[in-house]
Structures are given as C-alpha cells and as structure tokens.
Design a protein around this motif. Structure first.
Motif, PDB file in Angstrom:
ATOM      1  N   GLY A  46       0.709  -1.164  -0.357  1.00 10.21           N
ATOM      2  CA  GLY A  46      -0.292   0.040   0.171  1.00 10.21           C
ATOM      3  C   GLY A  46       0.593   1.341  -0.481  1.00 10.21           C
ATOM      4  N   GLY A  47      -0.248   2.241   0.355  1.00  9.64           N
ATOM      5  CA  GLY A  47       1.109   3.486   0.542  1.00  9.64           C
ATOM      6  C   GLY A  47       0.749   4.338  -0.865  1.00  9.64           C
ATOM      7  N   THR A  48       0.347   4.030  -2.027  1.00  8.13           N
ATOM      8  CA  THR A  48       0.108   5.048  -3.200  1.00  8.13           C
ATOM      9  C   THR A  48      -0.159   6.248  -3.200  1.00  8.13           C
ATOM     10  OG1 THR A  48      -0.795   3.066  -4.231  1.00  8.13           O
ATOM     11  CG2 THR A  48      -0.905   4.709  -4.727  1.00  8.13           C
ATOM     12  N   TYR A  49      -0.931   6.645  -2.109  1.00  3.98           N
ATOM     13  CA  TYR A  49      -0.879   7.885  -1.571  1.00  3.98           C
ATOM     14  C   TYR A  49       0.826   9.039  -1.073  1.00  3.98           C
ATOM     15  CZ  TYR A  49      -5.743   7.106  -2.450  1.00  3.98           C
ATOM     16  OH  TYR A  49      -6.427   6.508  -3.409  1.00  3.98           O
ATOM     17  N   LYS A  50       1.065   8.503  -0.669  1.00  2.00           N
ATOM     18  CA  LYS A  50       2.334   8.855   0.587  1.00  2.00           C
ATOM     19  C   LYS A  50       3.125   9.342  -1.376  1.00  2.00           C
ATOM     20  CE  LYS A  50       5.471   8.019   3.513  1.00  2.00           C
ATOM     21  NZ  LYS A  50       6.236   6.533   4.380  1.00  2.00           N
ATOM     22  N   VAL A  51       2.997   7.544  -1.840  1.00  2.00           N
ATOM     23  CA  VAL A  51       4.194   8.134  -2.604  1.00  2.00           C
ATOM     24  C   VAL A  51       3.980   9.383  -3.935  1.00  2.00           C
ATOM     25  CG1 VAL A  51       5.071   6.826  -4.922  1.00  2.00           C
ATOM     26  CG2 VAL A  51       4.330   5.814  -2.507  1.00  2.00           C
ATOM     27  N   LEU A  52       2.691   8.905  -4.633  1.00  2.00           N
ATOM     28  CA  LEU A  52       1.333  10.316  -4.703  1.00  2.00           C
ATOM     29  C   LEU A  52       2.648  11.995  -4.392  1.00  2.00           C
ATOM     30  CD1 LEU A  52      -1.238   8.808  -5.998  1.00  2.00           C
ATOM     31  CD2 LEU A  52       0.008   9.046  -7.557  1.00  2.00           C
ATOM     32  N   LYS A  53       2.523  11.596  -3.052  1.00  2.00           N
ATOM     33  CA  LYS A  53       2.955  13.379  -2.404  1.00  2.00           C
ATOM     34  C   LYS A  53       4.002  13.873  -2.877  1.00  2.00           C
ATOM     35  CE  LYS A  53       1.814  14.945   1.958  1.00  2.00           C
ATOM     36  NZ  LYS A  53       0.931  14.706   3.066  1.00  2.00           N
ATOM     37  N   ASN A  54       5.545  11.779  -3.243  1.00  2.00           N
ATOM     38  CA  ASN A  54       6.274  12.829  -2.710  1.00  2.00           C
ATOM     39  C   ASN A  54       7.025  12.833  -4.419  1.00  2.00           C
ATOM     40  OD1 ASN A  54       9.438  12.003  -2.724  1.00  2.00           O
ATOM     41  ND2 ASN A  54       9.220  10.067  -3.341  1.00  2.00           N
ATOM     42  N   LEU A  55       6.256  11.551  -5.429  1.00  2.00           N
ATOM     43  CA  LEU A  55       6.227  12.184  -6.273  1.00  2.00           C
ATOM     44  C   LEU A  55       5.979  13.927  -7.600  1.00  2.00           C
ATOM     45  CD1 LEU A  55       5.273   8.862  -7.780  1.00  2.00           C
ATOM     46  CD2 LEU A  55       7.338   9.885  -8.391  1.00  2.00           C
ATOM     47  N   LEU A  56       5.040  14.699  -6.165  1.00  2.00           N
ATOM     48  CA  LEU A  56       4.159  15.689  -6.782  1.00  2.00           C
ATOM     49  C   LEU A  56       5.296  16.382  -6.437  1.00  2.00           C
ATOM     50  CD1 LEU A  56       1.724  16.437  -7.577  1.00  2.00           C
ATOM     51  CD2 LEU A  56       0.835  16.666  -4.977  1.00  2.00           C
ATOM     52  N   LYS A  57       6.374  16.327  -5.395  1.00  2.00           N
ATOM     53  CA  LYS A  57       6.817  17.743  -4.516  1.00  2.00           C
ATOM     54  C   LYS A  57       8.411  17.440  -5.811  1.00  2.00           C
ATOM     55  CE  LYS A  57       9.902  16.394  -0.900  1.00  2.00           C
ATOM     56  NZ  LYS A  57      10.948  15.726   0.075  1.00  2.00           N
ATOM     57  N   HIS A  58       8.346  16.602  -6.120  1.00  2.00           N
ATOM     58  CA  HIS A  58       9.454  16.621  -7.108  1.00  2.00           C
ATOM     59  C   HIS A  58       9.417  16.728  -8.238  1.00  2.00           C
ATOM     60  CE1 HIS A  58      12.327  15.209  -4.175  1.00  2.00           C
ATOM     61  NE2 HIS A  58      11.908  13.919  -4.037  1.00  2.00           N
ATOM     62  N   LYS A  59       7.855  16.922  -8.752  1.00  2.00           N
ATOM     63  CA  LYS A  59       6.917  17.798  -9.639  1.00  2.00           C
ATOM     64  C   LYS A  59       7.227  17.131 -11.172  1.00  2.00           C
ATOM     65  CE  LYS A  59       8.193  22.272  -9.267  1.00  2.00           C
ATOM     66  NZ  LYS A  59       8.845  22.908  -7.837  1.00  2.00           N
ATOM     67  N   LEU A  60       7.020  15.339 -10.705  1.00  2.00           N
ATOM     68  CA  LEU A  60       6.675  14.230 -11.814  1.00  2.00           C
ATOM     69  C   LEU A  60       5.990  14.359 -12.401  1.00  2.00           C
ATOM     70  CD1 LEU A  60      10.350  12.005 -10.226  1.00  2.00           C
ATOM     71  CD2 LEU A  60       9.651  14.349 -11.433  1.00  2.00           C
ATOM     72  N   LEU A  61       4.919  15.188 -11.349  1.00  2.00           N
ATOM     73  CA  LEU A  61       3.450  14.367 -11.326  1.00  2.00           C
ATOM     74  C   LEU A  61       2.382  15.888 -11.498  1.00  2.00           C
ATOM     75  CD1 LEU A  61       2.479  11.622 -10.081  1.00  2.00           C
ATOM     76  CD2 LEU A  61       2.225  11.584 -11.597  1.00  2.00           C
ATOM     77  N   HIS A  62       1.256  16.001 -11.873  1.00  2.00           N
ATOM     78  CA  HIS A  62       0.867  17.687 -11.831  1.00  2.00           C
ATOM     79  C   HIS A  62      -0.499  17.415 -10.893  1.00  2.00           C
ATOM     80  CE1 HIS A  62      -1.027  21.456 -12.557  1.00  2.00           C
ATOM     81  NE2 HIS A  62      -1.533  20.796 -12.922  1.00  2.00           N
ATOM     82  N   HIS A  63      -1.041  17.791 -10.312  1.00  2.00           N
ATOM     83  CA  HIS A  63      -2.054  17.524  -9.877  1.00  2.00           C
ATOM     84  C   HIS A  63      -3.134  18.643 -10.104  1.00  2.00           C
ATOM     85  CE1 HIS A  63      -5.010  17.486  -6.016  1.00  2.00           C
ATOM     86  NE2 HIS A  63      -5.038  16.280  -6.139  1.00  2.00           N
ATOM     87  N   ASP A  64      -4.284  17.541 -10.239  1.00  2.00           N
ATOM     88  CA  ASP A  64      -5.420  18.509 -11.216  1.00  2.00           C
ATOM     89  C   ASP A  64      -7.120  17.841  -9.902  1.00  2.00           C
ATOM     90  OD1 ASP A  64      -8.151  18.910 -12.757  1.00  2.00           O
ATOM     91  OD2 ASP A  64      -5.766  19.053 -14.323  1.00  2.00           O
ATOM     92  N   SER A  65      -7.115  19.172 -10.174  1.00  2.00           N
ATOM     93  CA  SER A  65      -8.705  18.978  -9.151  1.00  2.00           C
ATOM     94  C   SER A  65      -9.941  19.660 -10.012  1.00  2.00           C
ATOM     95  CB  SER A  65      -8.100  19.424  -7.495  1.00  2.00           C
ATOM     96  OG  SER A  65      -8.371  20.579  -7.683  1.00  2.00           O
ATOM     97  N   SER A  66      -9.737  20.413 -10.702  1.00  2.00           N
ATOM     98  CA  SER A  66     -10.942  20.882 -11.485  1.00  2.00           C
ATOM     99  C   SER A  66     -11.816  19.966 -12.410  1.00  2.00           C
ATOM    100  CB  SER A  66      -9.897  21.547 -13.251  1.00  2.00           C
ATOM    101  OG  SER A  66      -9.747  20.727 -13.977  1.00  2.00           O
ATOM    102  N   LYS A  67     -11.780  18.909 -12.669  1.00  2.00           N
ATOM    103  CA  LYS A  67     -12.734  18.077 -12.748  1.00  2.00           C
ATOM    104  C   LYS A  67     -12.910  17.632 -12.097  1.00  2.00           C
ATOM    105  CE  LYS A  67     -12.397  18.646 -17.826  1.00  2.00           C
ATOM    106  NZ  LYS A  67     -11.474  18.035 -19.048  1.00  2.00           N
ATOM    107  N   TYR A  68     -12.087  16.496 -11.743  1.00  2.00           N
ATOM    108  CA  TYR A  68     -12.264  15.638 -10.913  1.00  2.00           C
ATOM    109  C   TYR A  68     -10.267  15.375  -9.956  1.00  2.00           C
ATOM    110  CZ  TYR A  68     -10.755  12.654 -14.677  1.00  2.00           C
ATOM    111  OH  TYR A  68      -9.786  12.234 -15.318  1.00  2.00           O
TER     112      TYR A  68
END
Ligand code: ADP
Ligand code: MG
Length: 393
Positions: A46-68
């Motif tokens: 488990g722990g996907t959400y924590k990993v997502l946060k880490n990837l976000l921090k390193h700007k490897l991902l972009h978070h978008d909540s405009s539609k969902y």
C-alpha cells in the motif's frame, strides 16, 4: 528548472511503480484519478497516496482537481521514465549539459559507461500550444484522445525510424542509437548549426552539397520540410550533417511540391544573404547533375518526382504507420503550423522549461547508482481499460 537527475537516484521502486501507473492510466485519462493509480500500481504494502505526494513534490506529477481529483505526468516525470528505461538498457549511464533548446525539444549530452558521449533528444510536442483549427478538432474527435505524451512519443518514433533509414541509405545524419517514449538517443554531431557560421572556406561547395542533399532526398522519396540553417550542422572540415526529422513527408504528399520548394528556398535565401551566393551561378561548372533546373536556377520538383521514391514506402512498411503519419502531420504539418491537438486545448507546459544549467556544464551526473530493475510487471492492466467517460469508475 534543470533536469535534475539526482532526484532519479532518490526515487524508490515504489516511486517508479506509481509513476508508471500514472503513465498507464494516461492511455485513456487526461487526468488519472488517484484511486485508479492505486489500483493499477497495486503496491504490495500500500501507500500509493504517500508516494503520489512525493512524486508531486519532485514535480514529476501534476495534481489537477478541476474536474475530479487526479494526477498526470509532467514532462519531467515522462523524462525520468524514459531515462530510467535507457539506463536499464545500458544505453547510457550519465546525463550532462543541455546542448540544444528547440521549440519542441530539449537536447542533452549523455554518456555511455565506456565514456562515449551521445545526444539525447527529448521531444516536447505540446510545449507551444495553439488553438487547433476546426478541421483539426474534427479530425481529432474521431480519434482516440491526443495528448502531448502520445504526440511526443510519436515524434520520437518517427524521428528514430527516419534517421535510421536515412543513415542506411548513406545520408549524412546522426547515428540512431535507441528510442523510448519521447526520447531519441543519437550520436553527437561535431560542429555547429550552420546558422552560427559566419564564414566558410568554400561556401559554393557547401551550398552545392546542401542543395544536392535536398534533391537526393526527394529522389529517395522524401522531403525534409524544415530544411534550413538551424537543422544543418557543419564541422570544421565543412562536412555537413542533417538533423531534425519529425516533420518529414513523402514526395507523394499533396503539398510535396510546396514543401520541396520551400526547403530549397530556405537554402537559397540563407546563402544569398550570408555568403552572397546563388545556385545558378554555381551550377554551370558542376558536371553530372541530372536534375532539371528552372528559370530561376532552382532544382525542379516535377523533374525529380517523376522517378522518385522508395524510401518513403520502405518507411511506411517499417512500423511507422500511415495513421501515425496522419496523426503527427495534424500537429506538425510540414513545420508550418505547429498546432497541438490537446483535448482540453490548454498548454501542457506547466511552465516547466529547462534552462542551461551552469553548474552542470562541465561534468556529467552519473546514473550508475540507479537501480537497474524496472517495475514492469504485475500492474493491474484491466484498470487501464476503464473508459475515459467514466473516470471515477
Ligand atoms: P528541434 O526539433 O527542437 O529544432 P533539433 O533536432 O533541431 O530540435 O535540435 C535542436 C538543436 O540541438 C540543434 O540545432 C543542435 O544545435 C542541437 N543538436 C540536435 N541534435 C544534435 C546532435 N545529434 N549532436 C549535436 N547537437 C545536436
Ligand atoms: Mg531543429
């Protein structure tokens, strides 16, 4: 922002696994819902959400909540996936300075373990975003969703296939080493883009060579479509190398003549302006040139196209399909309109532009410490097929 490959070394297996899951989800989601990422990745502990946060921090991902609520890869995230794959394959082991910035690419030096330095071109279709014209939107509507990831990968694939074929037919192009995702590895060309050259020892010979090249290409069935002083490299011995192929078309393309004439015109203009030369004056003393010349001294497309073409057909058979060609042409039509058919028409750039990195211009950042294992197995592929219309499903 620099291409900080140091970050790569700190990423764990789970980080890469989640990053890859987002990539997989993007096959049919512009924004991949976090729950879907979690299901695709199916991390053992488990722990996907924590990993997502880490990837976000390193700007490897972009978070978008405009539609969902969801994520998508950034260029950097996609770069890292390609770089990791290349390193795993043993193609190179270190990344050095940036040597080129195009509108639609970033070029870096990379080094093999044995010290050989090569060029890495990261395609960035979608960096320059335009409103797609209506006809293009209509076209796109009937296709699967287009995003910069898909287009950049297509551009790289095409560039690699064309470079390889041209090399095999004796054209002066870089050696095509490998290709993954939006990334092409090729040999490093010595010398400079012609645009930087103020003086030539033999401008007339160089001019002839270059015109000869456009003609020979057409005789082989191809038109470069962006043939100019920026895409011709020249070394100290005045040897030329042609680069940059994602926009090439076949001589059977409906606009072939216009593209050919434009390529020729670019060379004429440049040599006239910078070296005060023109083809006609030079033509008279060159023997064995079989192409017809029109009144203005330019090689005539119709005389070439009569006998032209096999390399274009060879390439069509090489796995770069005509659908791929259509798709990419919609976006880089002969280098004229560099339109991007993104579904939501917004720029995909994140403001993420690499700058020449001063502290990094001498050495290479070694990636040898990178774990060579890529988490390619046991993804929940079924989840990837979830329909885009129902992103929460
Ligand atoms: P773009 O499509 O963005 O114009 P190019 O392939 O033309 O990309 O590359 C941009 C610049 O990067 C070139 O003008 C050149 O200076 C440099 N470059 C590209 N490929 C190589 C290579 N193989 N060796 C050395 N320099 C290169
Ligand atoms: Mg170029």
């Amino acid at each position: 922002m620099k291409l900080d490959v140091d970050v790569l070394r700190y990423l764990s297996k789970d980080d890469f696994r989640v990053l890859t899951a987002v990539e997989m989800g993007m096959r049919n989601h512009e924004i991949v819902p976090s729950e879907l990422v979690d299901r695709i990745a199916s991390l053992k502990h488990g722990g996907t959400y924590k990993v997502l946060k880490n990837l976000l921090k390193h700007k490897l991902l972009h978070h978008d909540s405009s539609k969902y609520d969801g994520f998508r890869l950034t260029y950097l995230g996609y770069d890292f996936l390609a770089i990791k794959t290349m390193v795993n394959r043993g193609v190179f082991a270190a990344v050095g300075r940036q040597i080129g910035v195009g509108k639609e690419s970033d070029i870096f030096e990379v080094a093999h373990e044995d010290g050989t330095v090569m060029a890495m071109k990261l395609h960035r279709l979608g960096r320059v975003s335009f409103r797609a014209v209506k006809s293009k939107r209509d076209y796109l509507k009937h296709r699967r969703s287009f995003n910069w990831l898909y287009l950049s990968r297509l551009a790289a694939l095409k560039e690699f296939a064309f470079m390889k074929a041209l090399e095999e037919h004796g054209f002066p192009v870089p050696n095509a080493v490998d290709c993954n995702r939006h990334c092409v590895i090729m040999s490093l060309v010595q010398g400079y883009p012609l645009v930087q050259v103020k003086e030539l020892q033999n401008p007339d010979i160089v001019f002839e060579k270059i015109i000869d090249l456009v003609v020979r290409l057409a005789e082989h069935g191809l038109i470069h479509c962006d043939f100019n002083e920026f895409n011709i490299m020249i070394d100290d011995d005045e040897k030329i190398t042609m680069i940059d192929f994602p926009q090439m078309v076949s001589v059977s393309h409906h606009n072939a003549r216009m593209y050919f004439d434009r390529d020729v015109e670019c060379v004429f203009k440049f040599f006239k302006k910078r070296f005060n030369l023109s083809f006609k004056e030079q033509r008279d003393d060159v023997d064995g040139f079989e192409v017809d010349i029109d009144e203005s001294g330019r090689p005539s497309f119709s005389s070439i196209s009569k006998t032209a073409g096999f390399l274009d057909k060879e390439l069509a058979a090489s796995g770069f399909t005509s659908k791929d060609q259509d798709d990419i042409e919609m976006c880089i039509e002969g280098g004229i309109e560099k339109n991007i058919g993104s579904d939501n028409e917004e720029t995909e750039d994140d403001g993420h532009v690499f700058e020449l990195n001063e502290t990094n211009t001498k050495g290479f950042d070694s990636l040898l410490l990178l774990e060579k294992e890529e988490p390619t197995s046991n993804y929940n592929e079924e989840q990837v097929k979830v329909n885009q219309q129902n992103p929460k499903a």
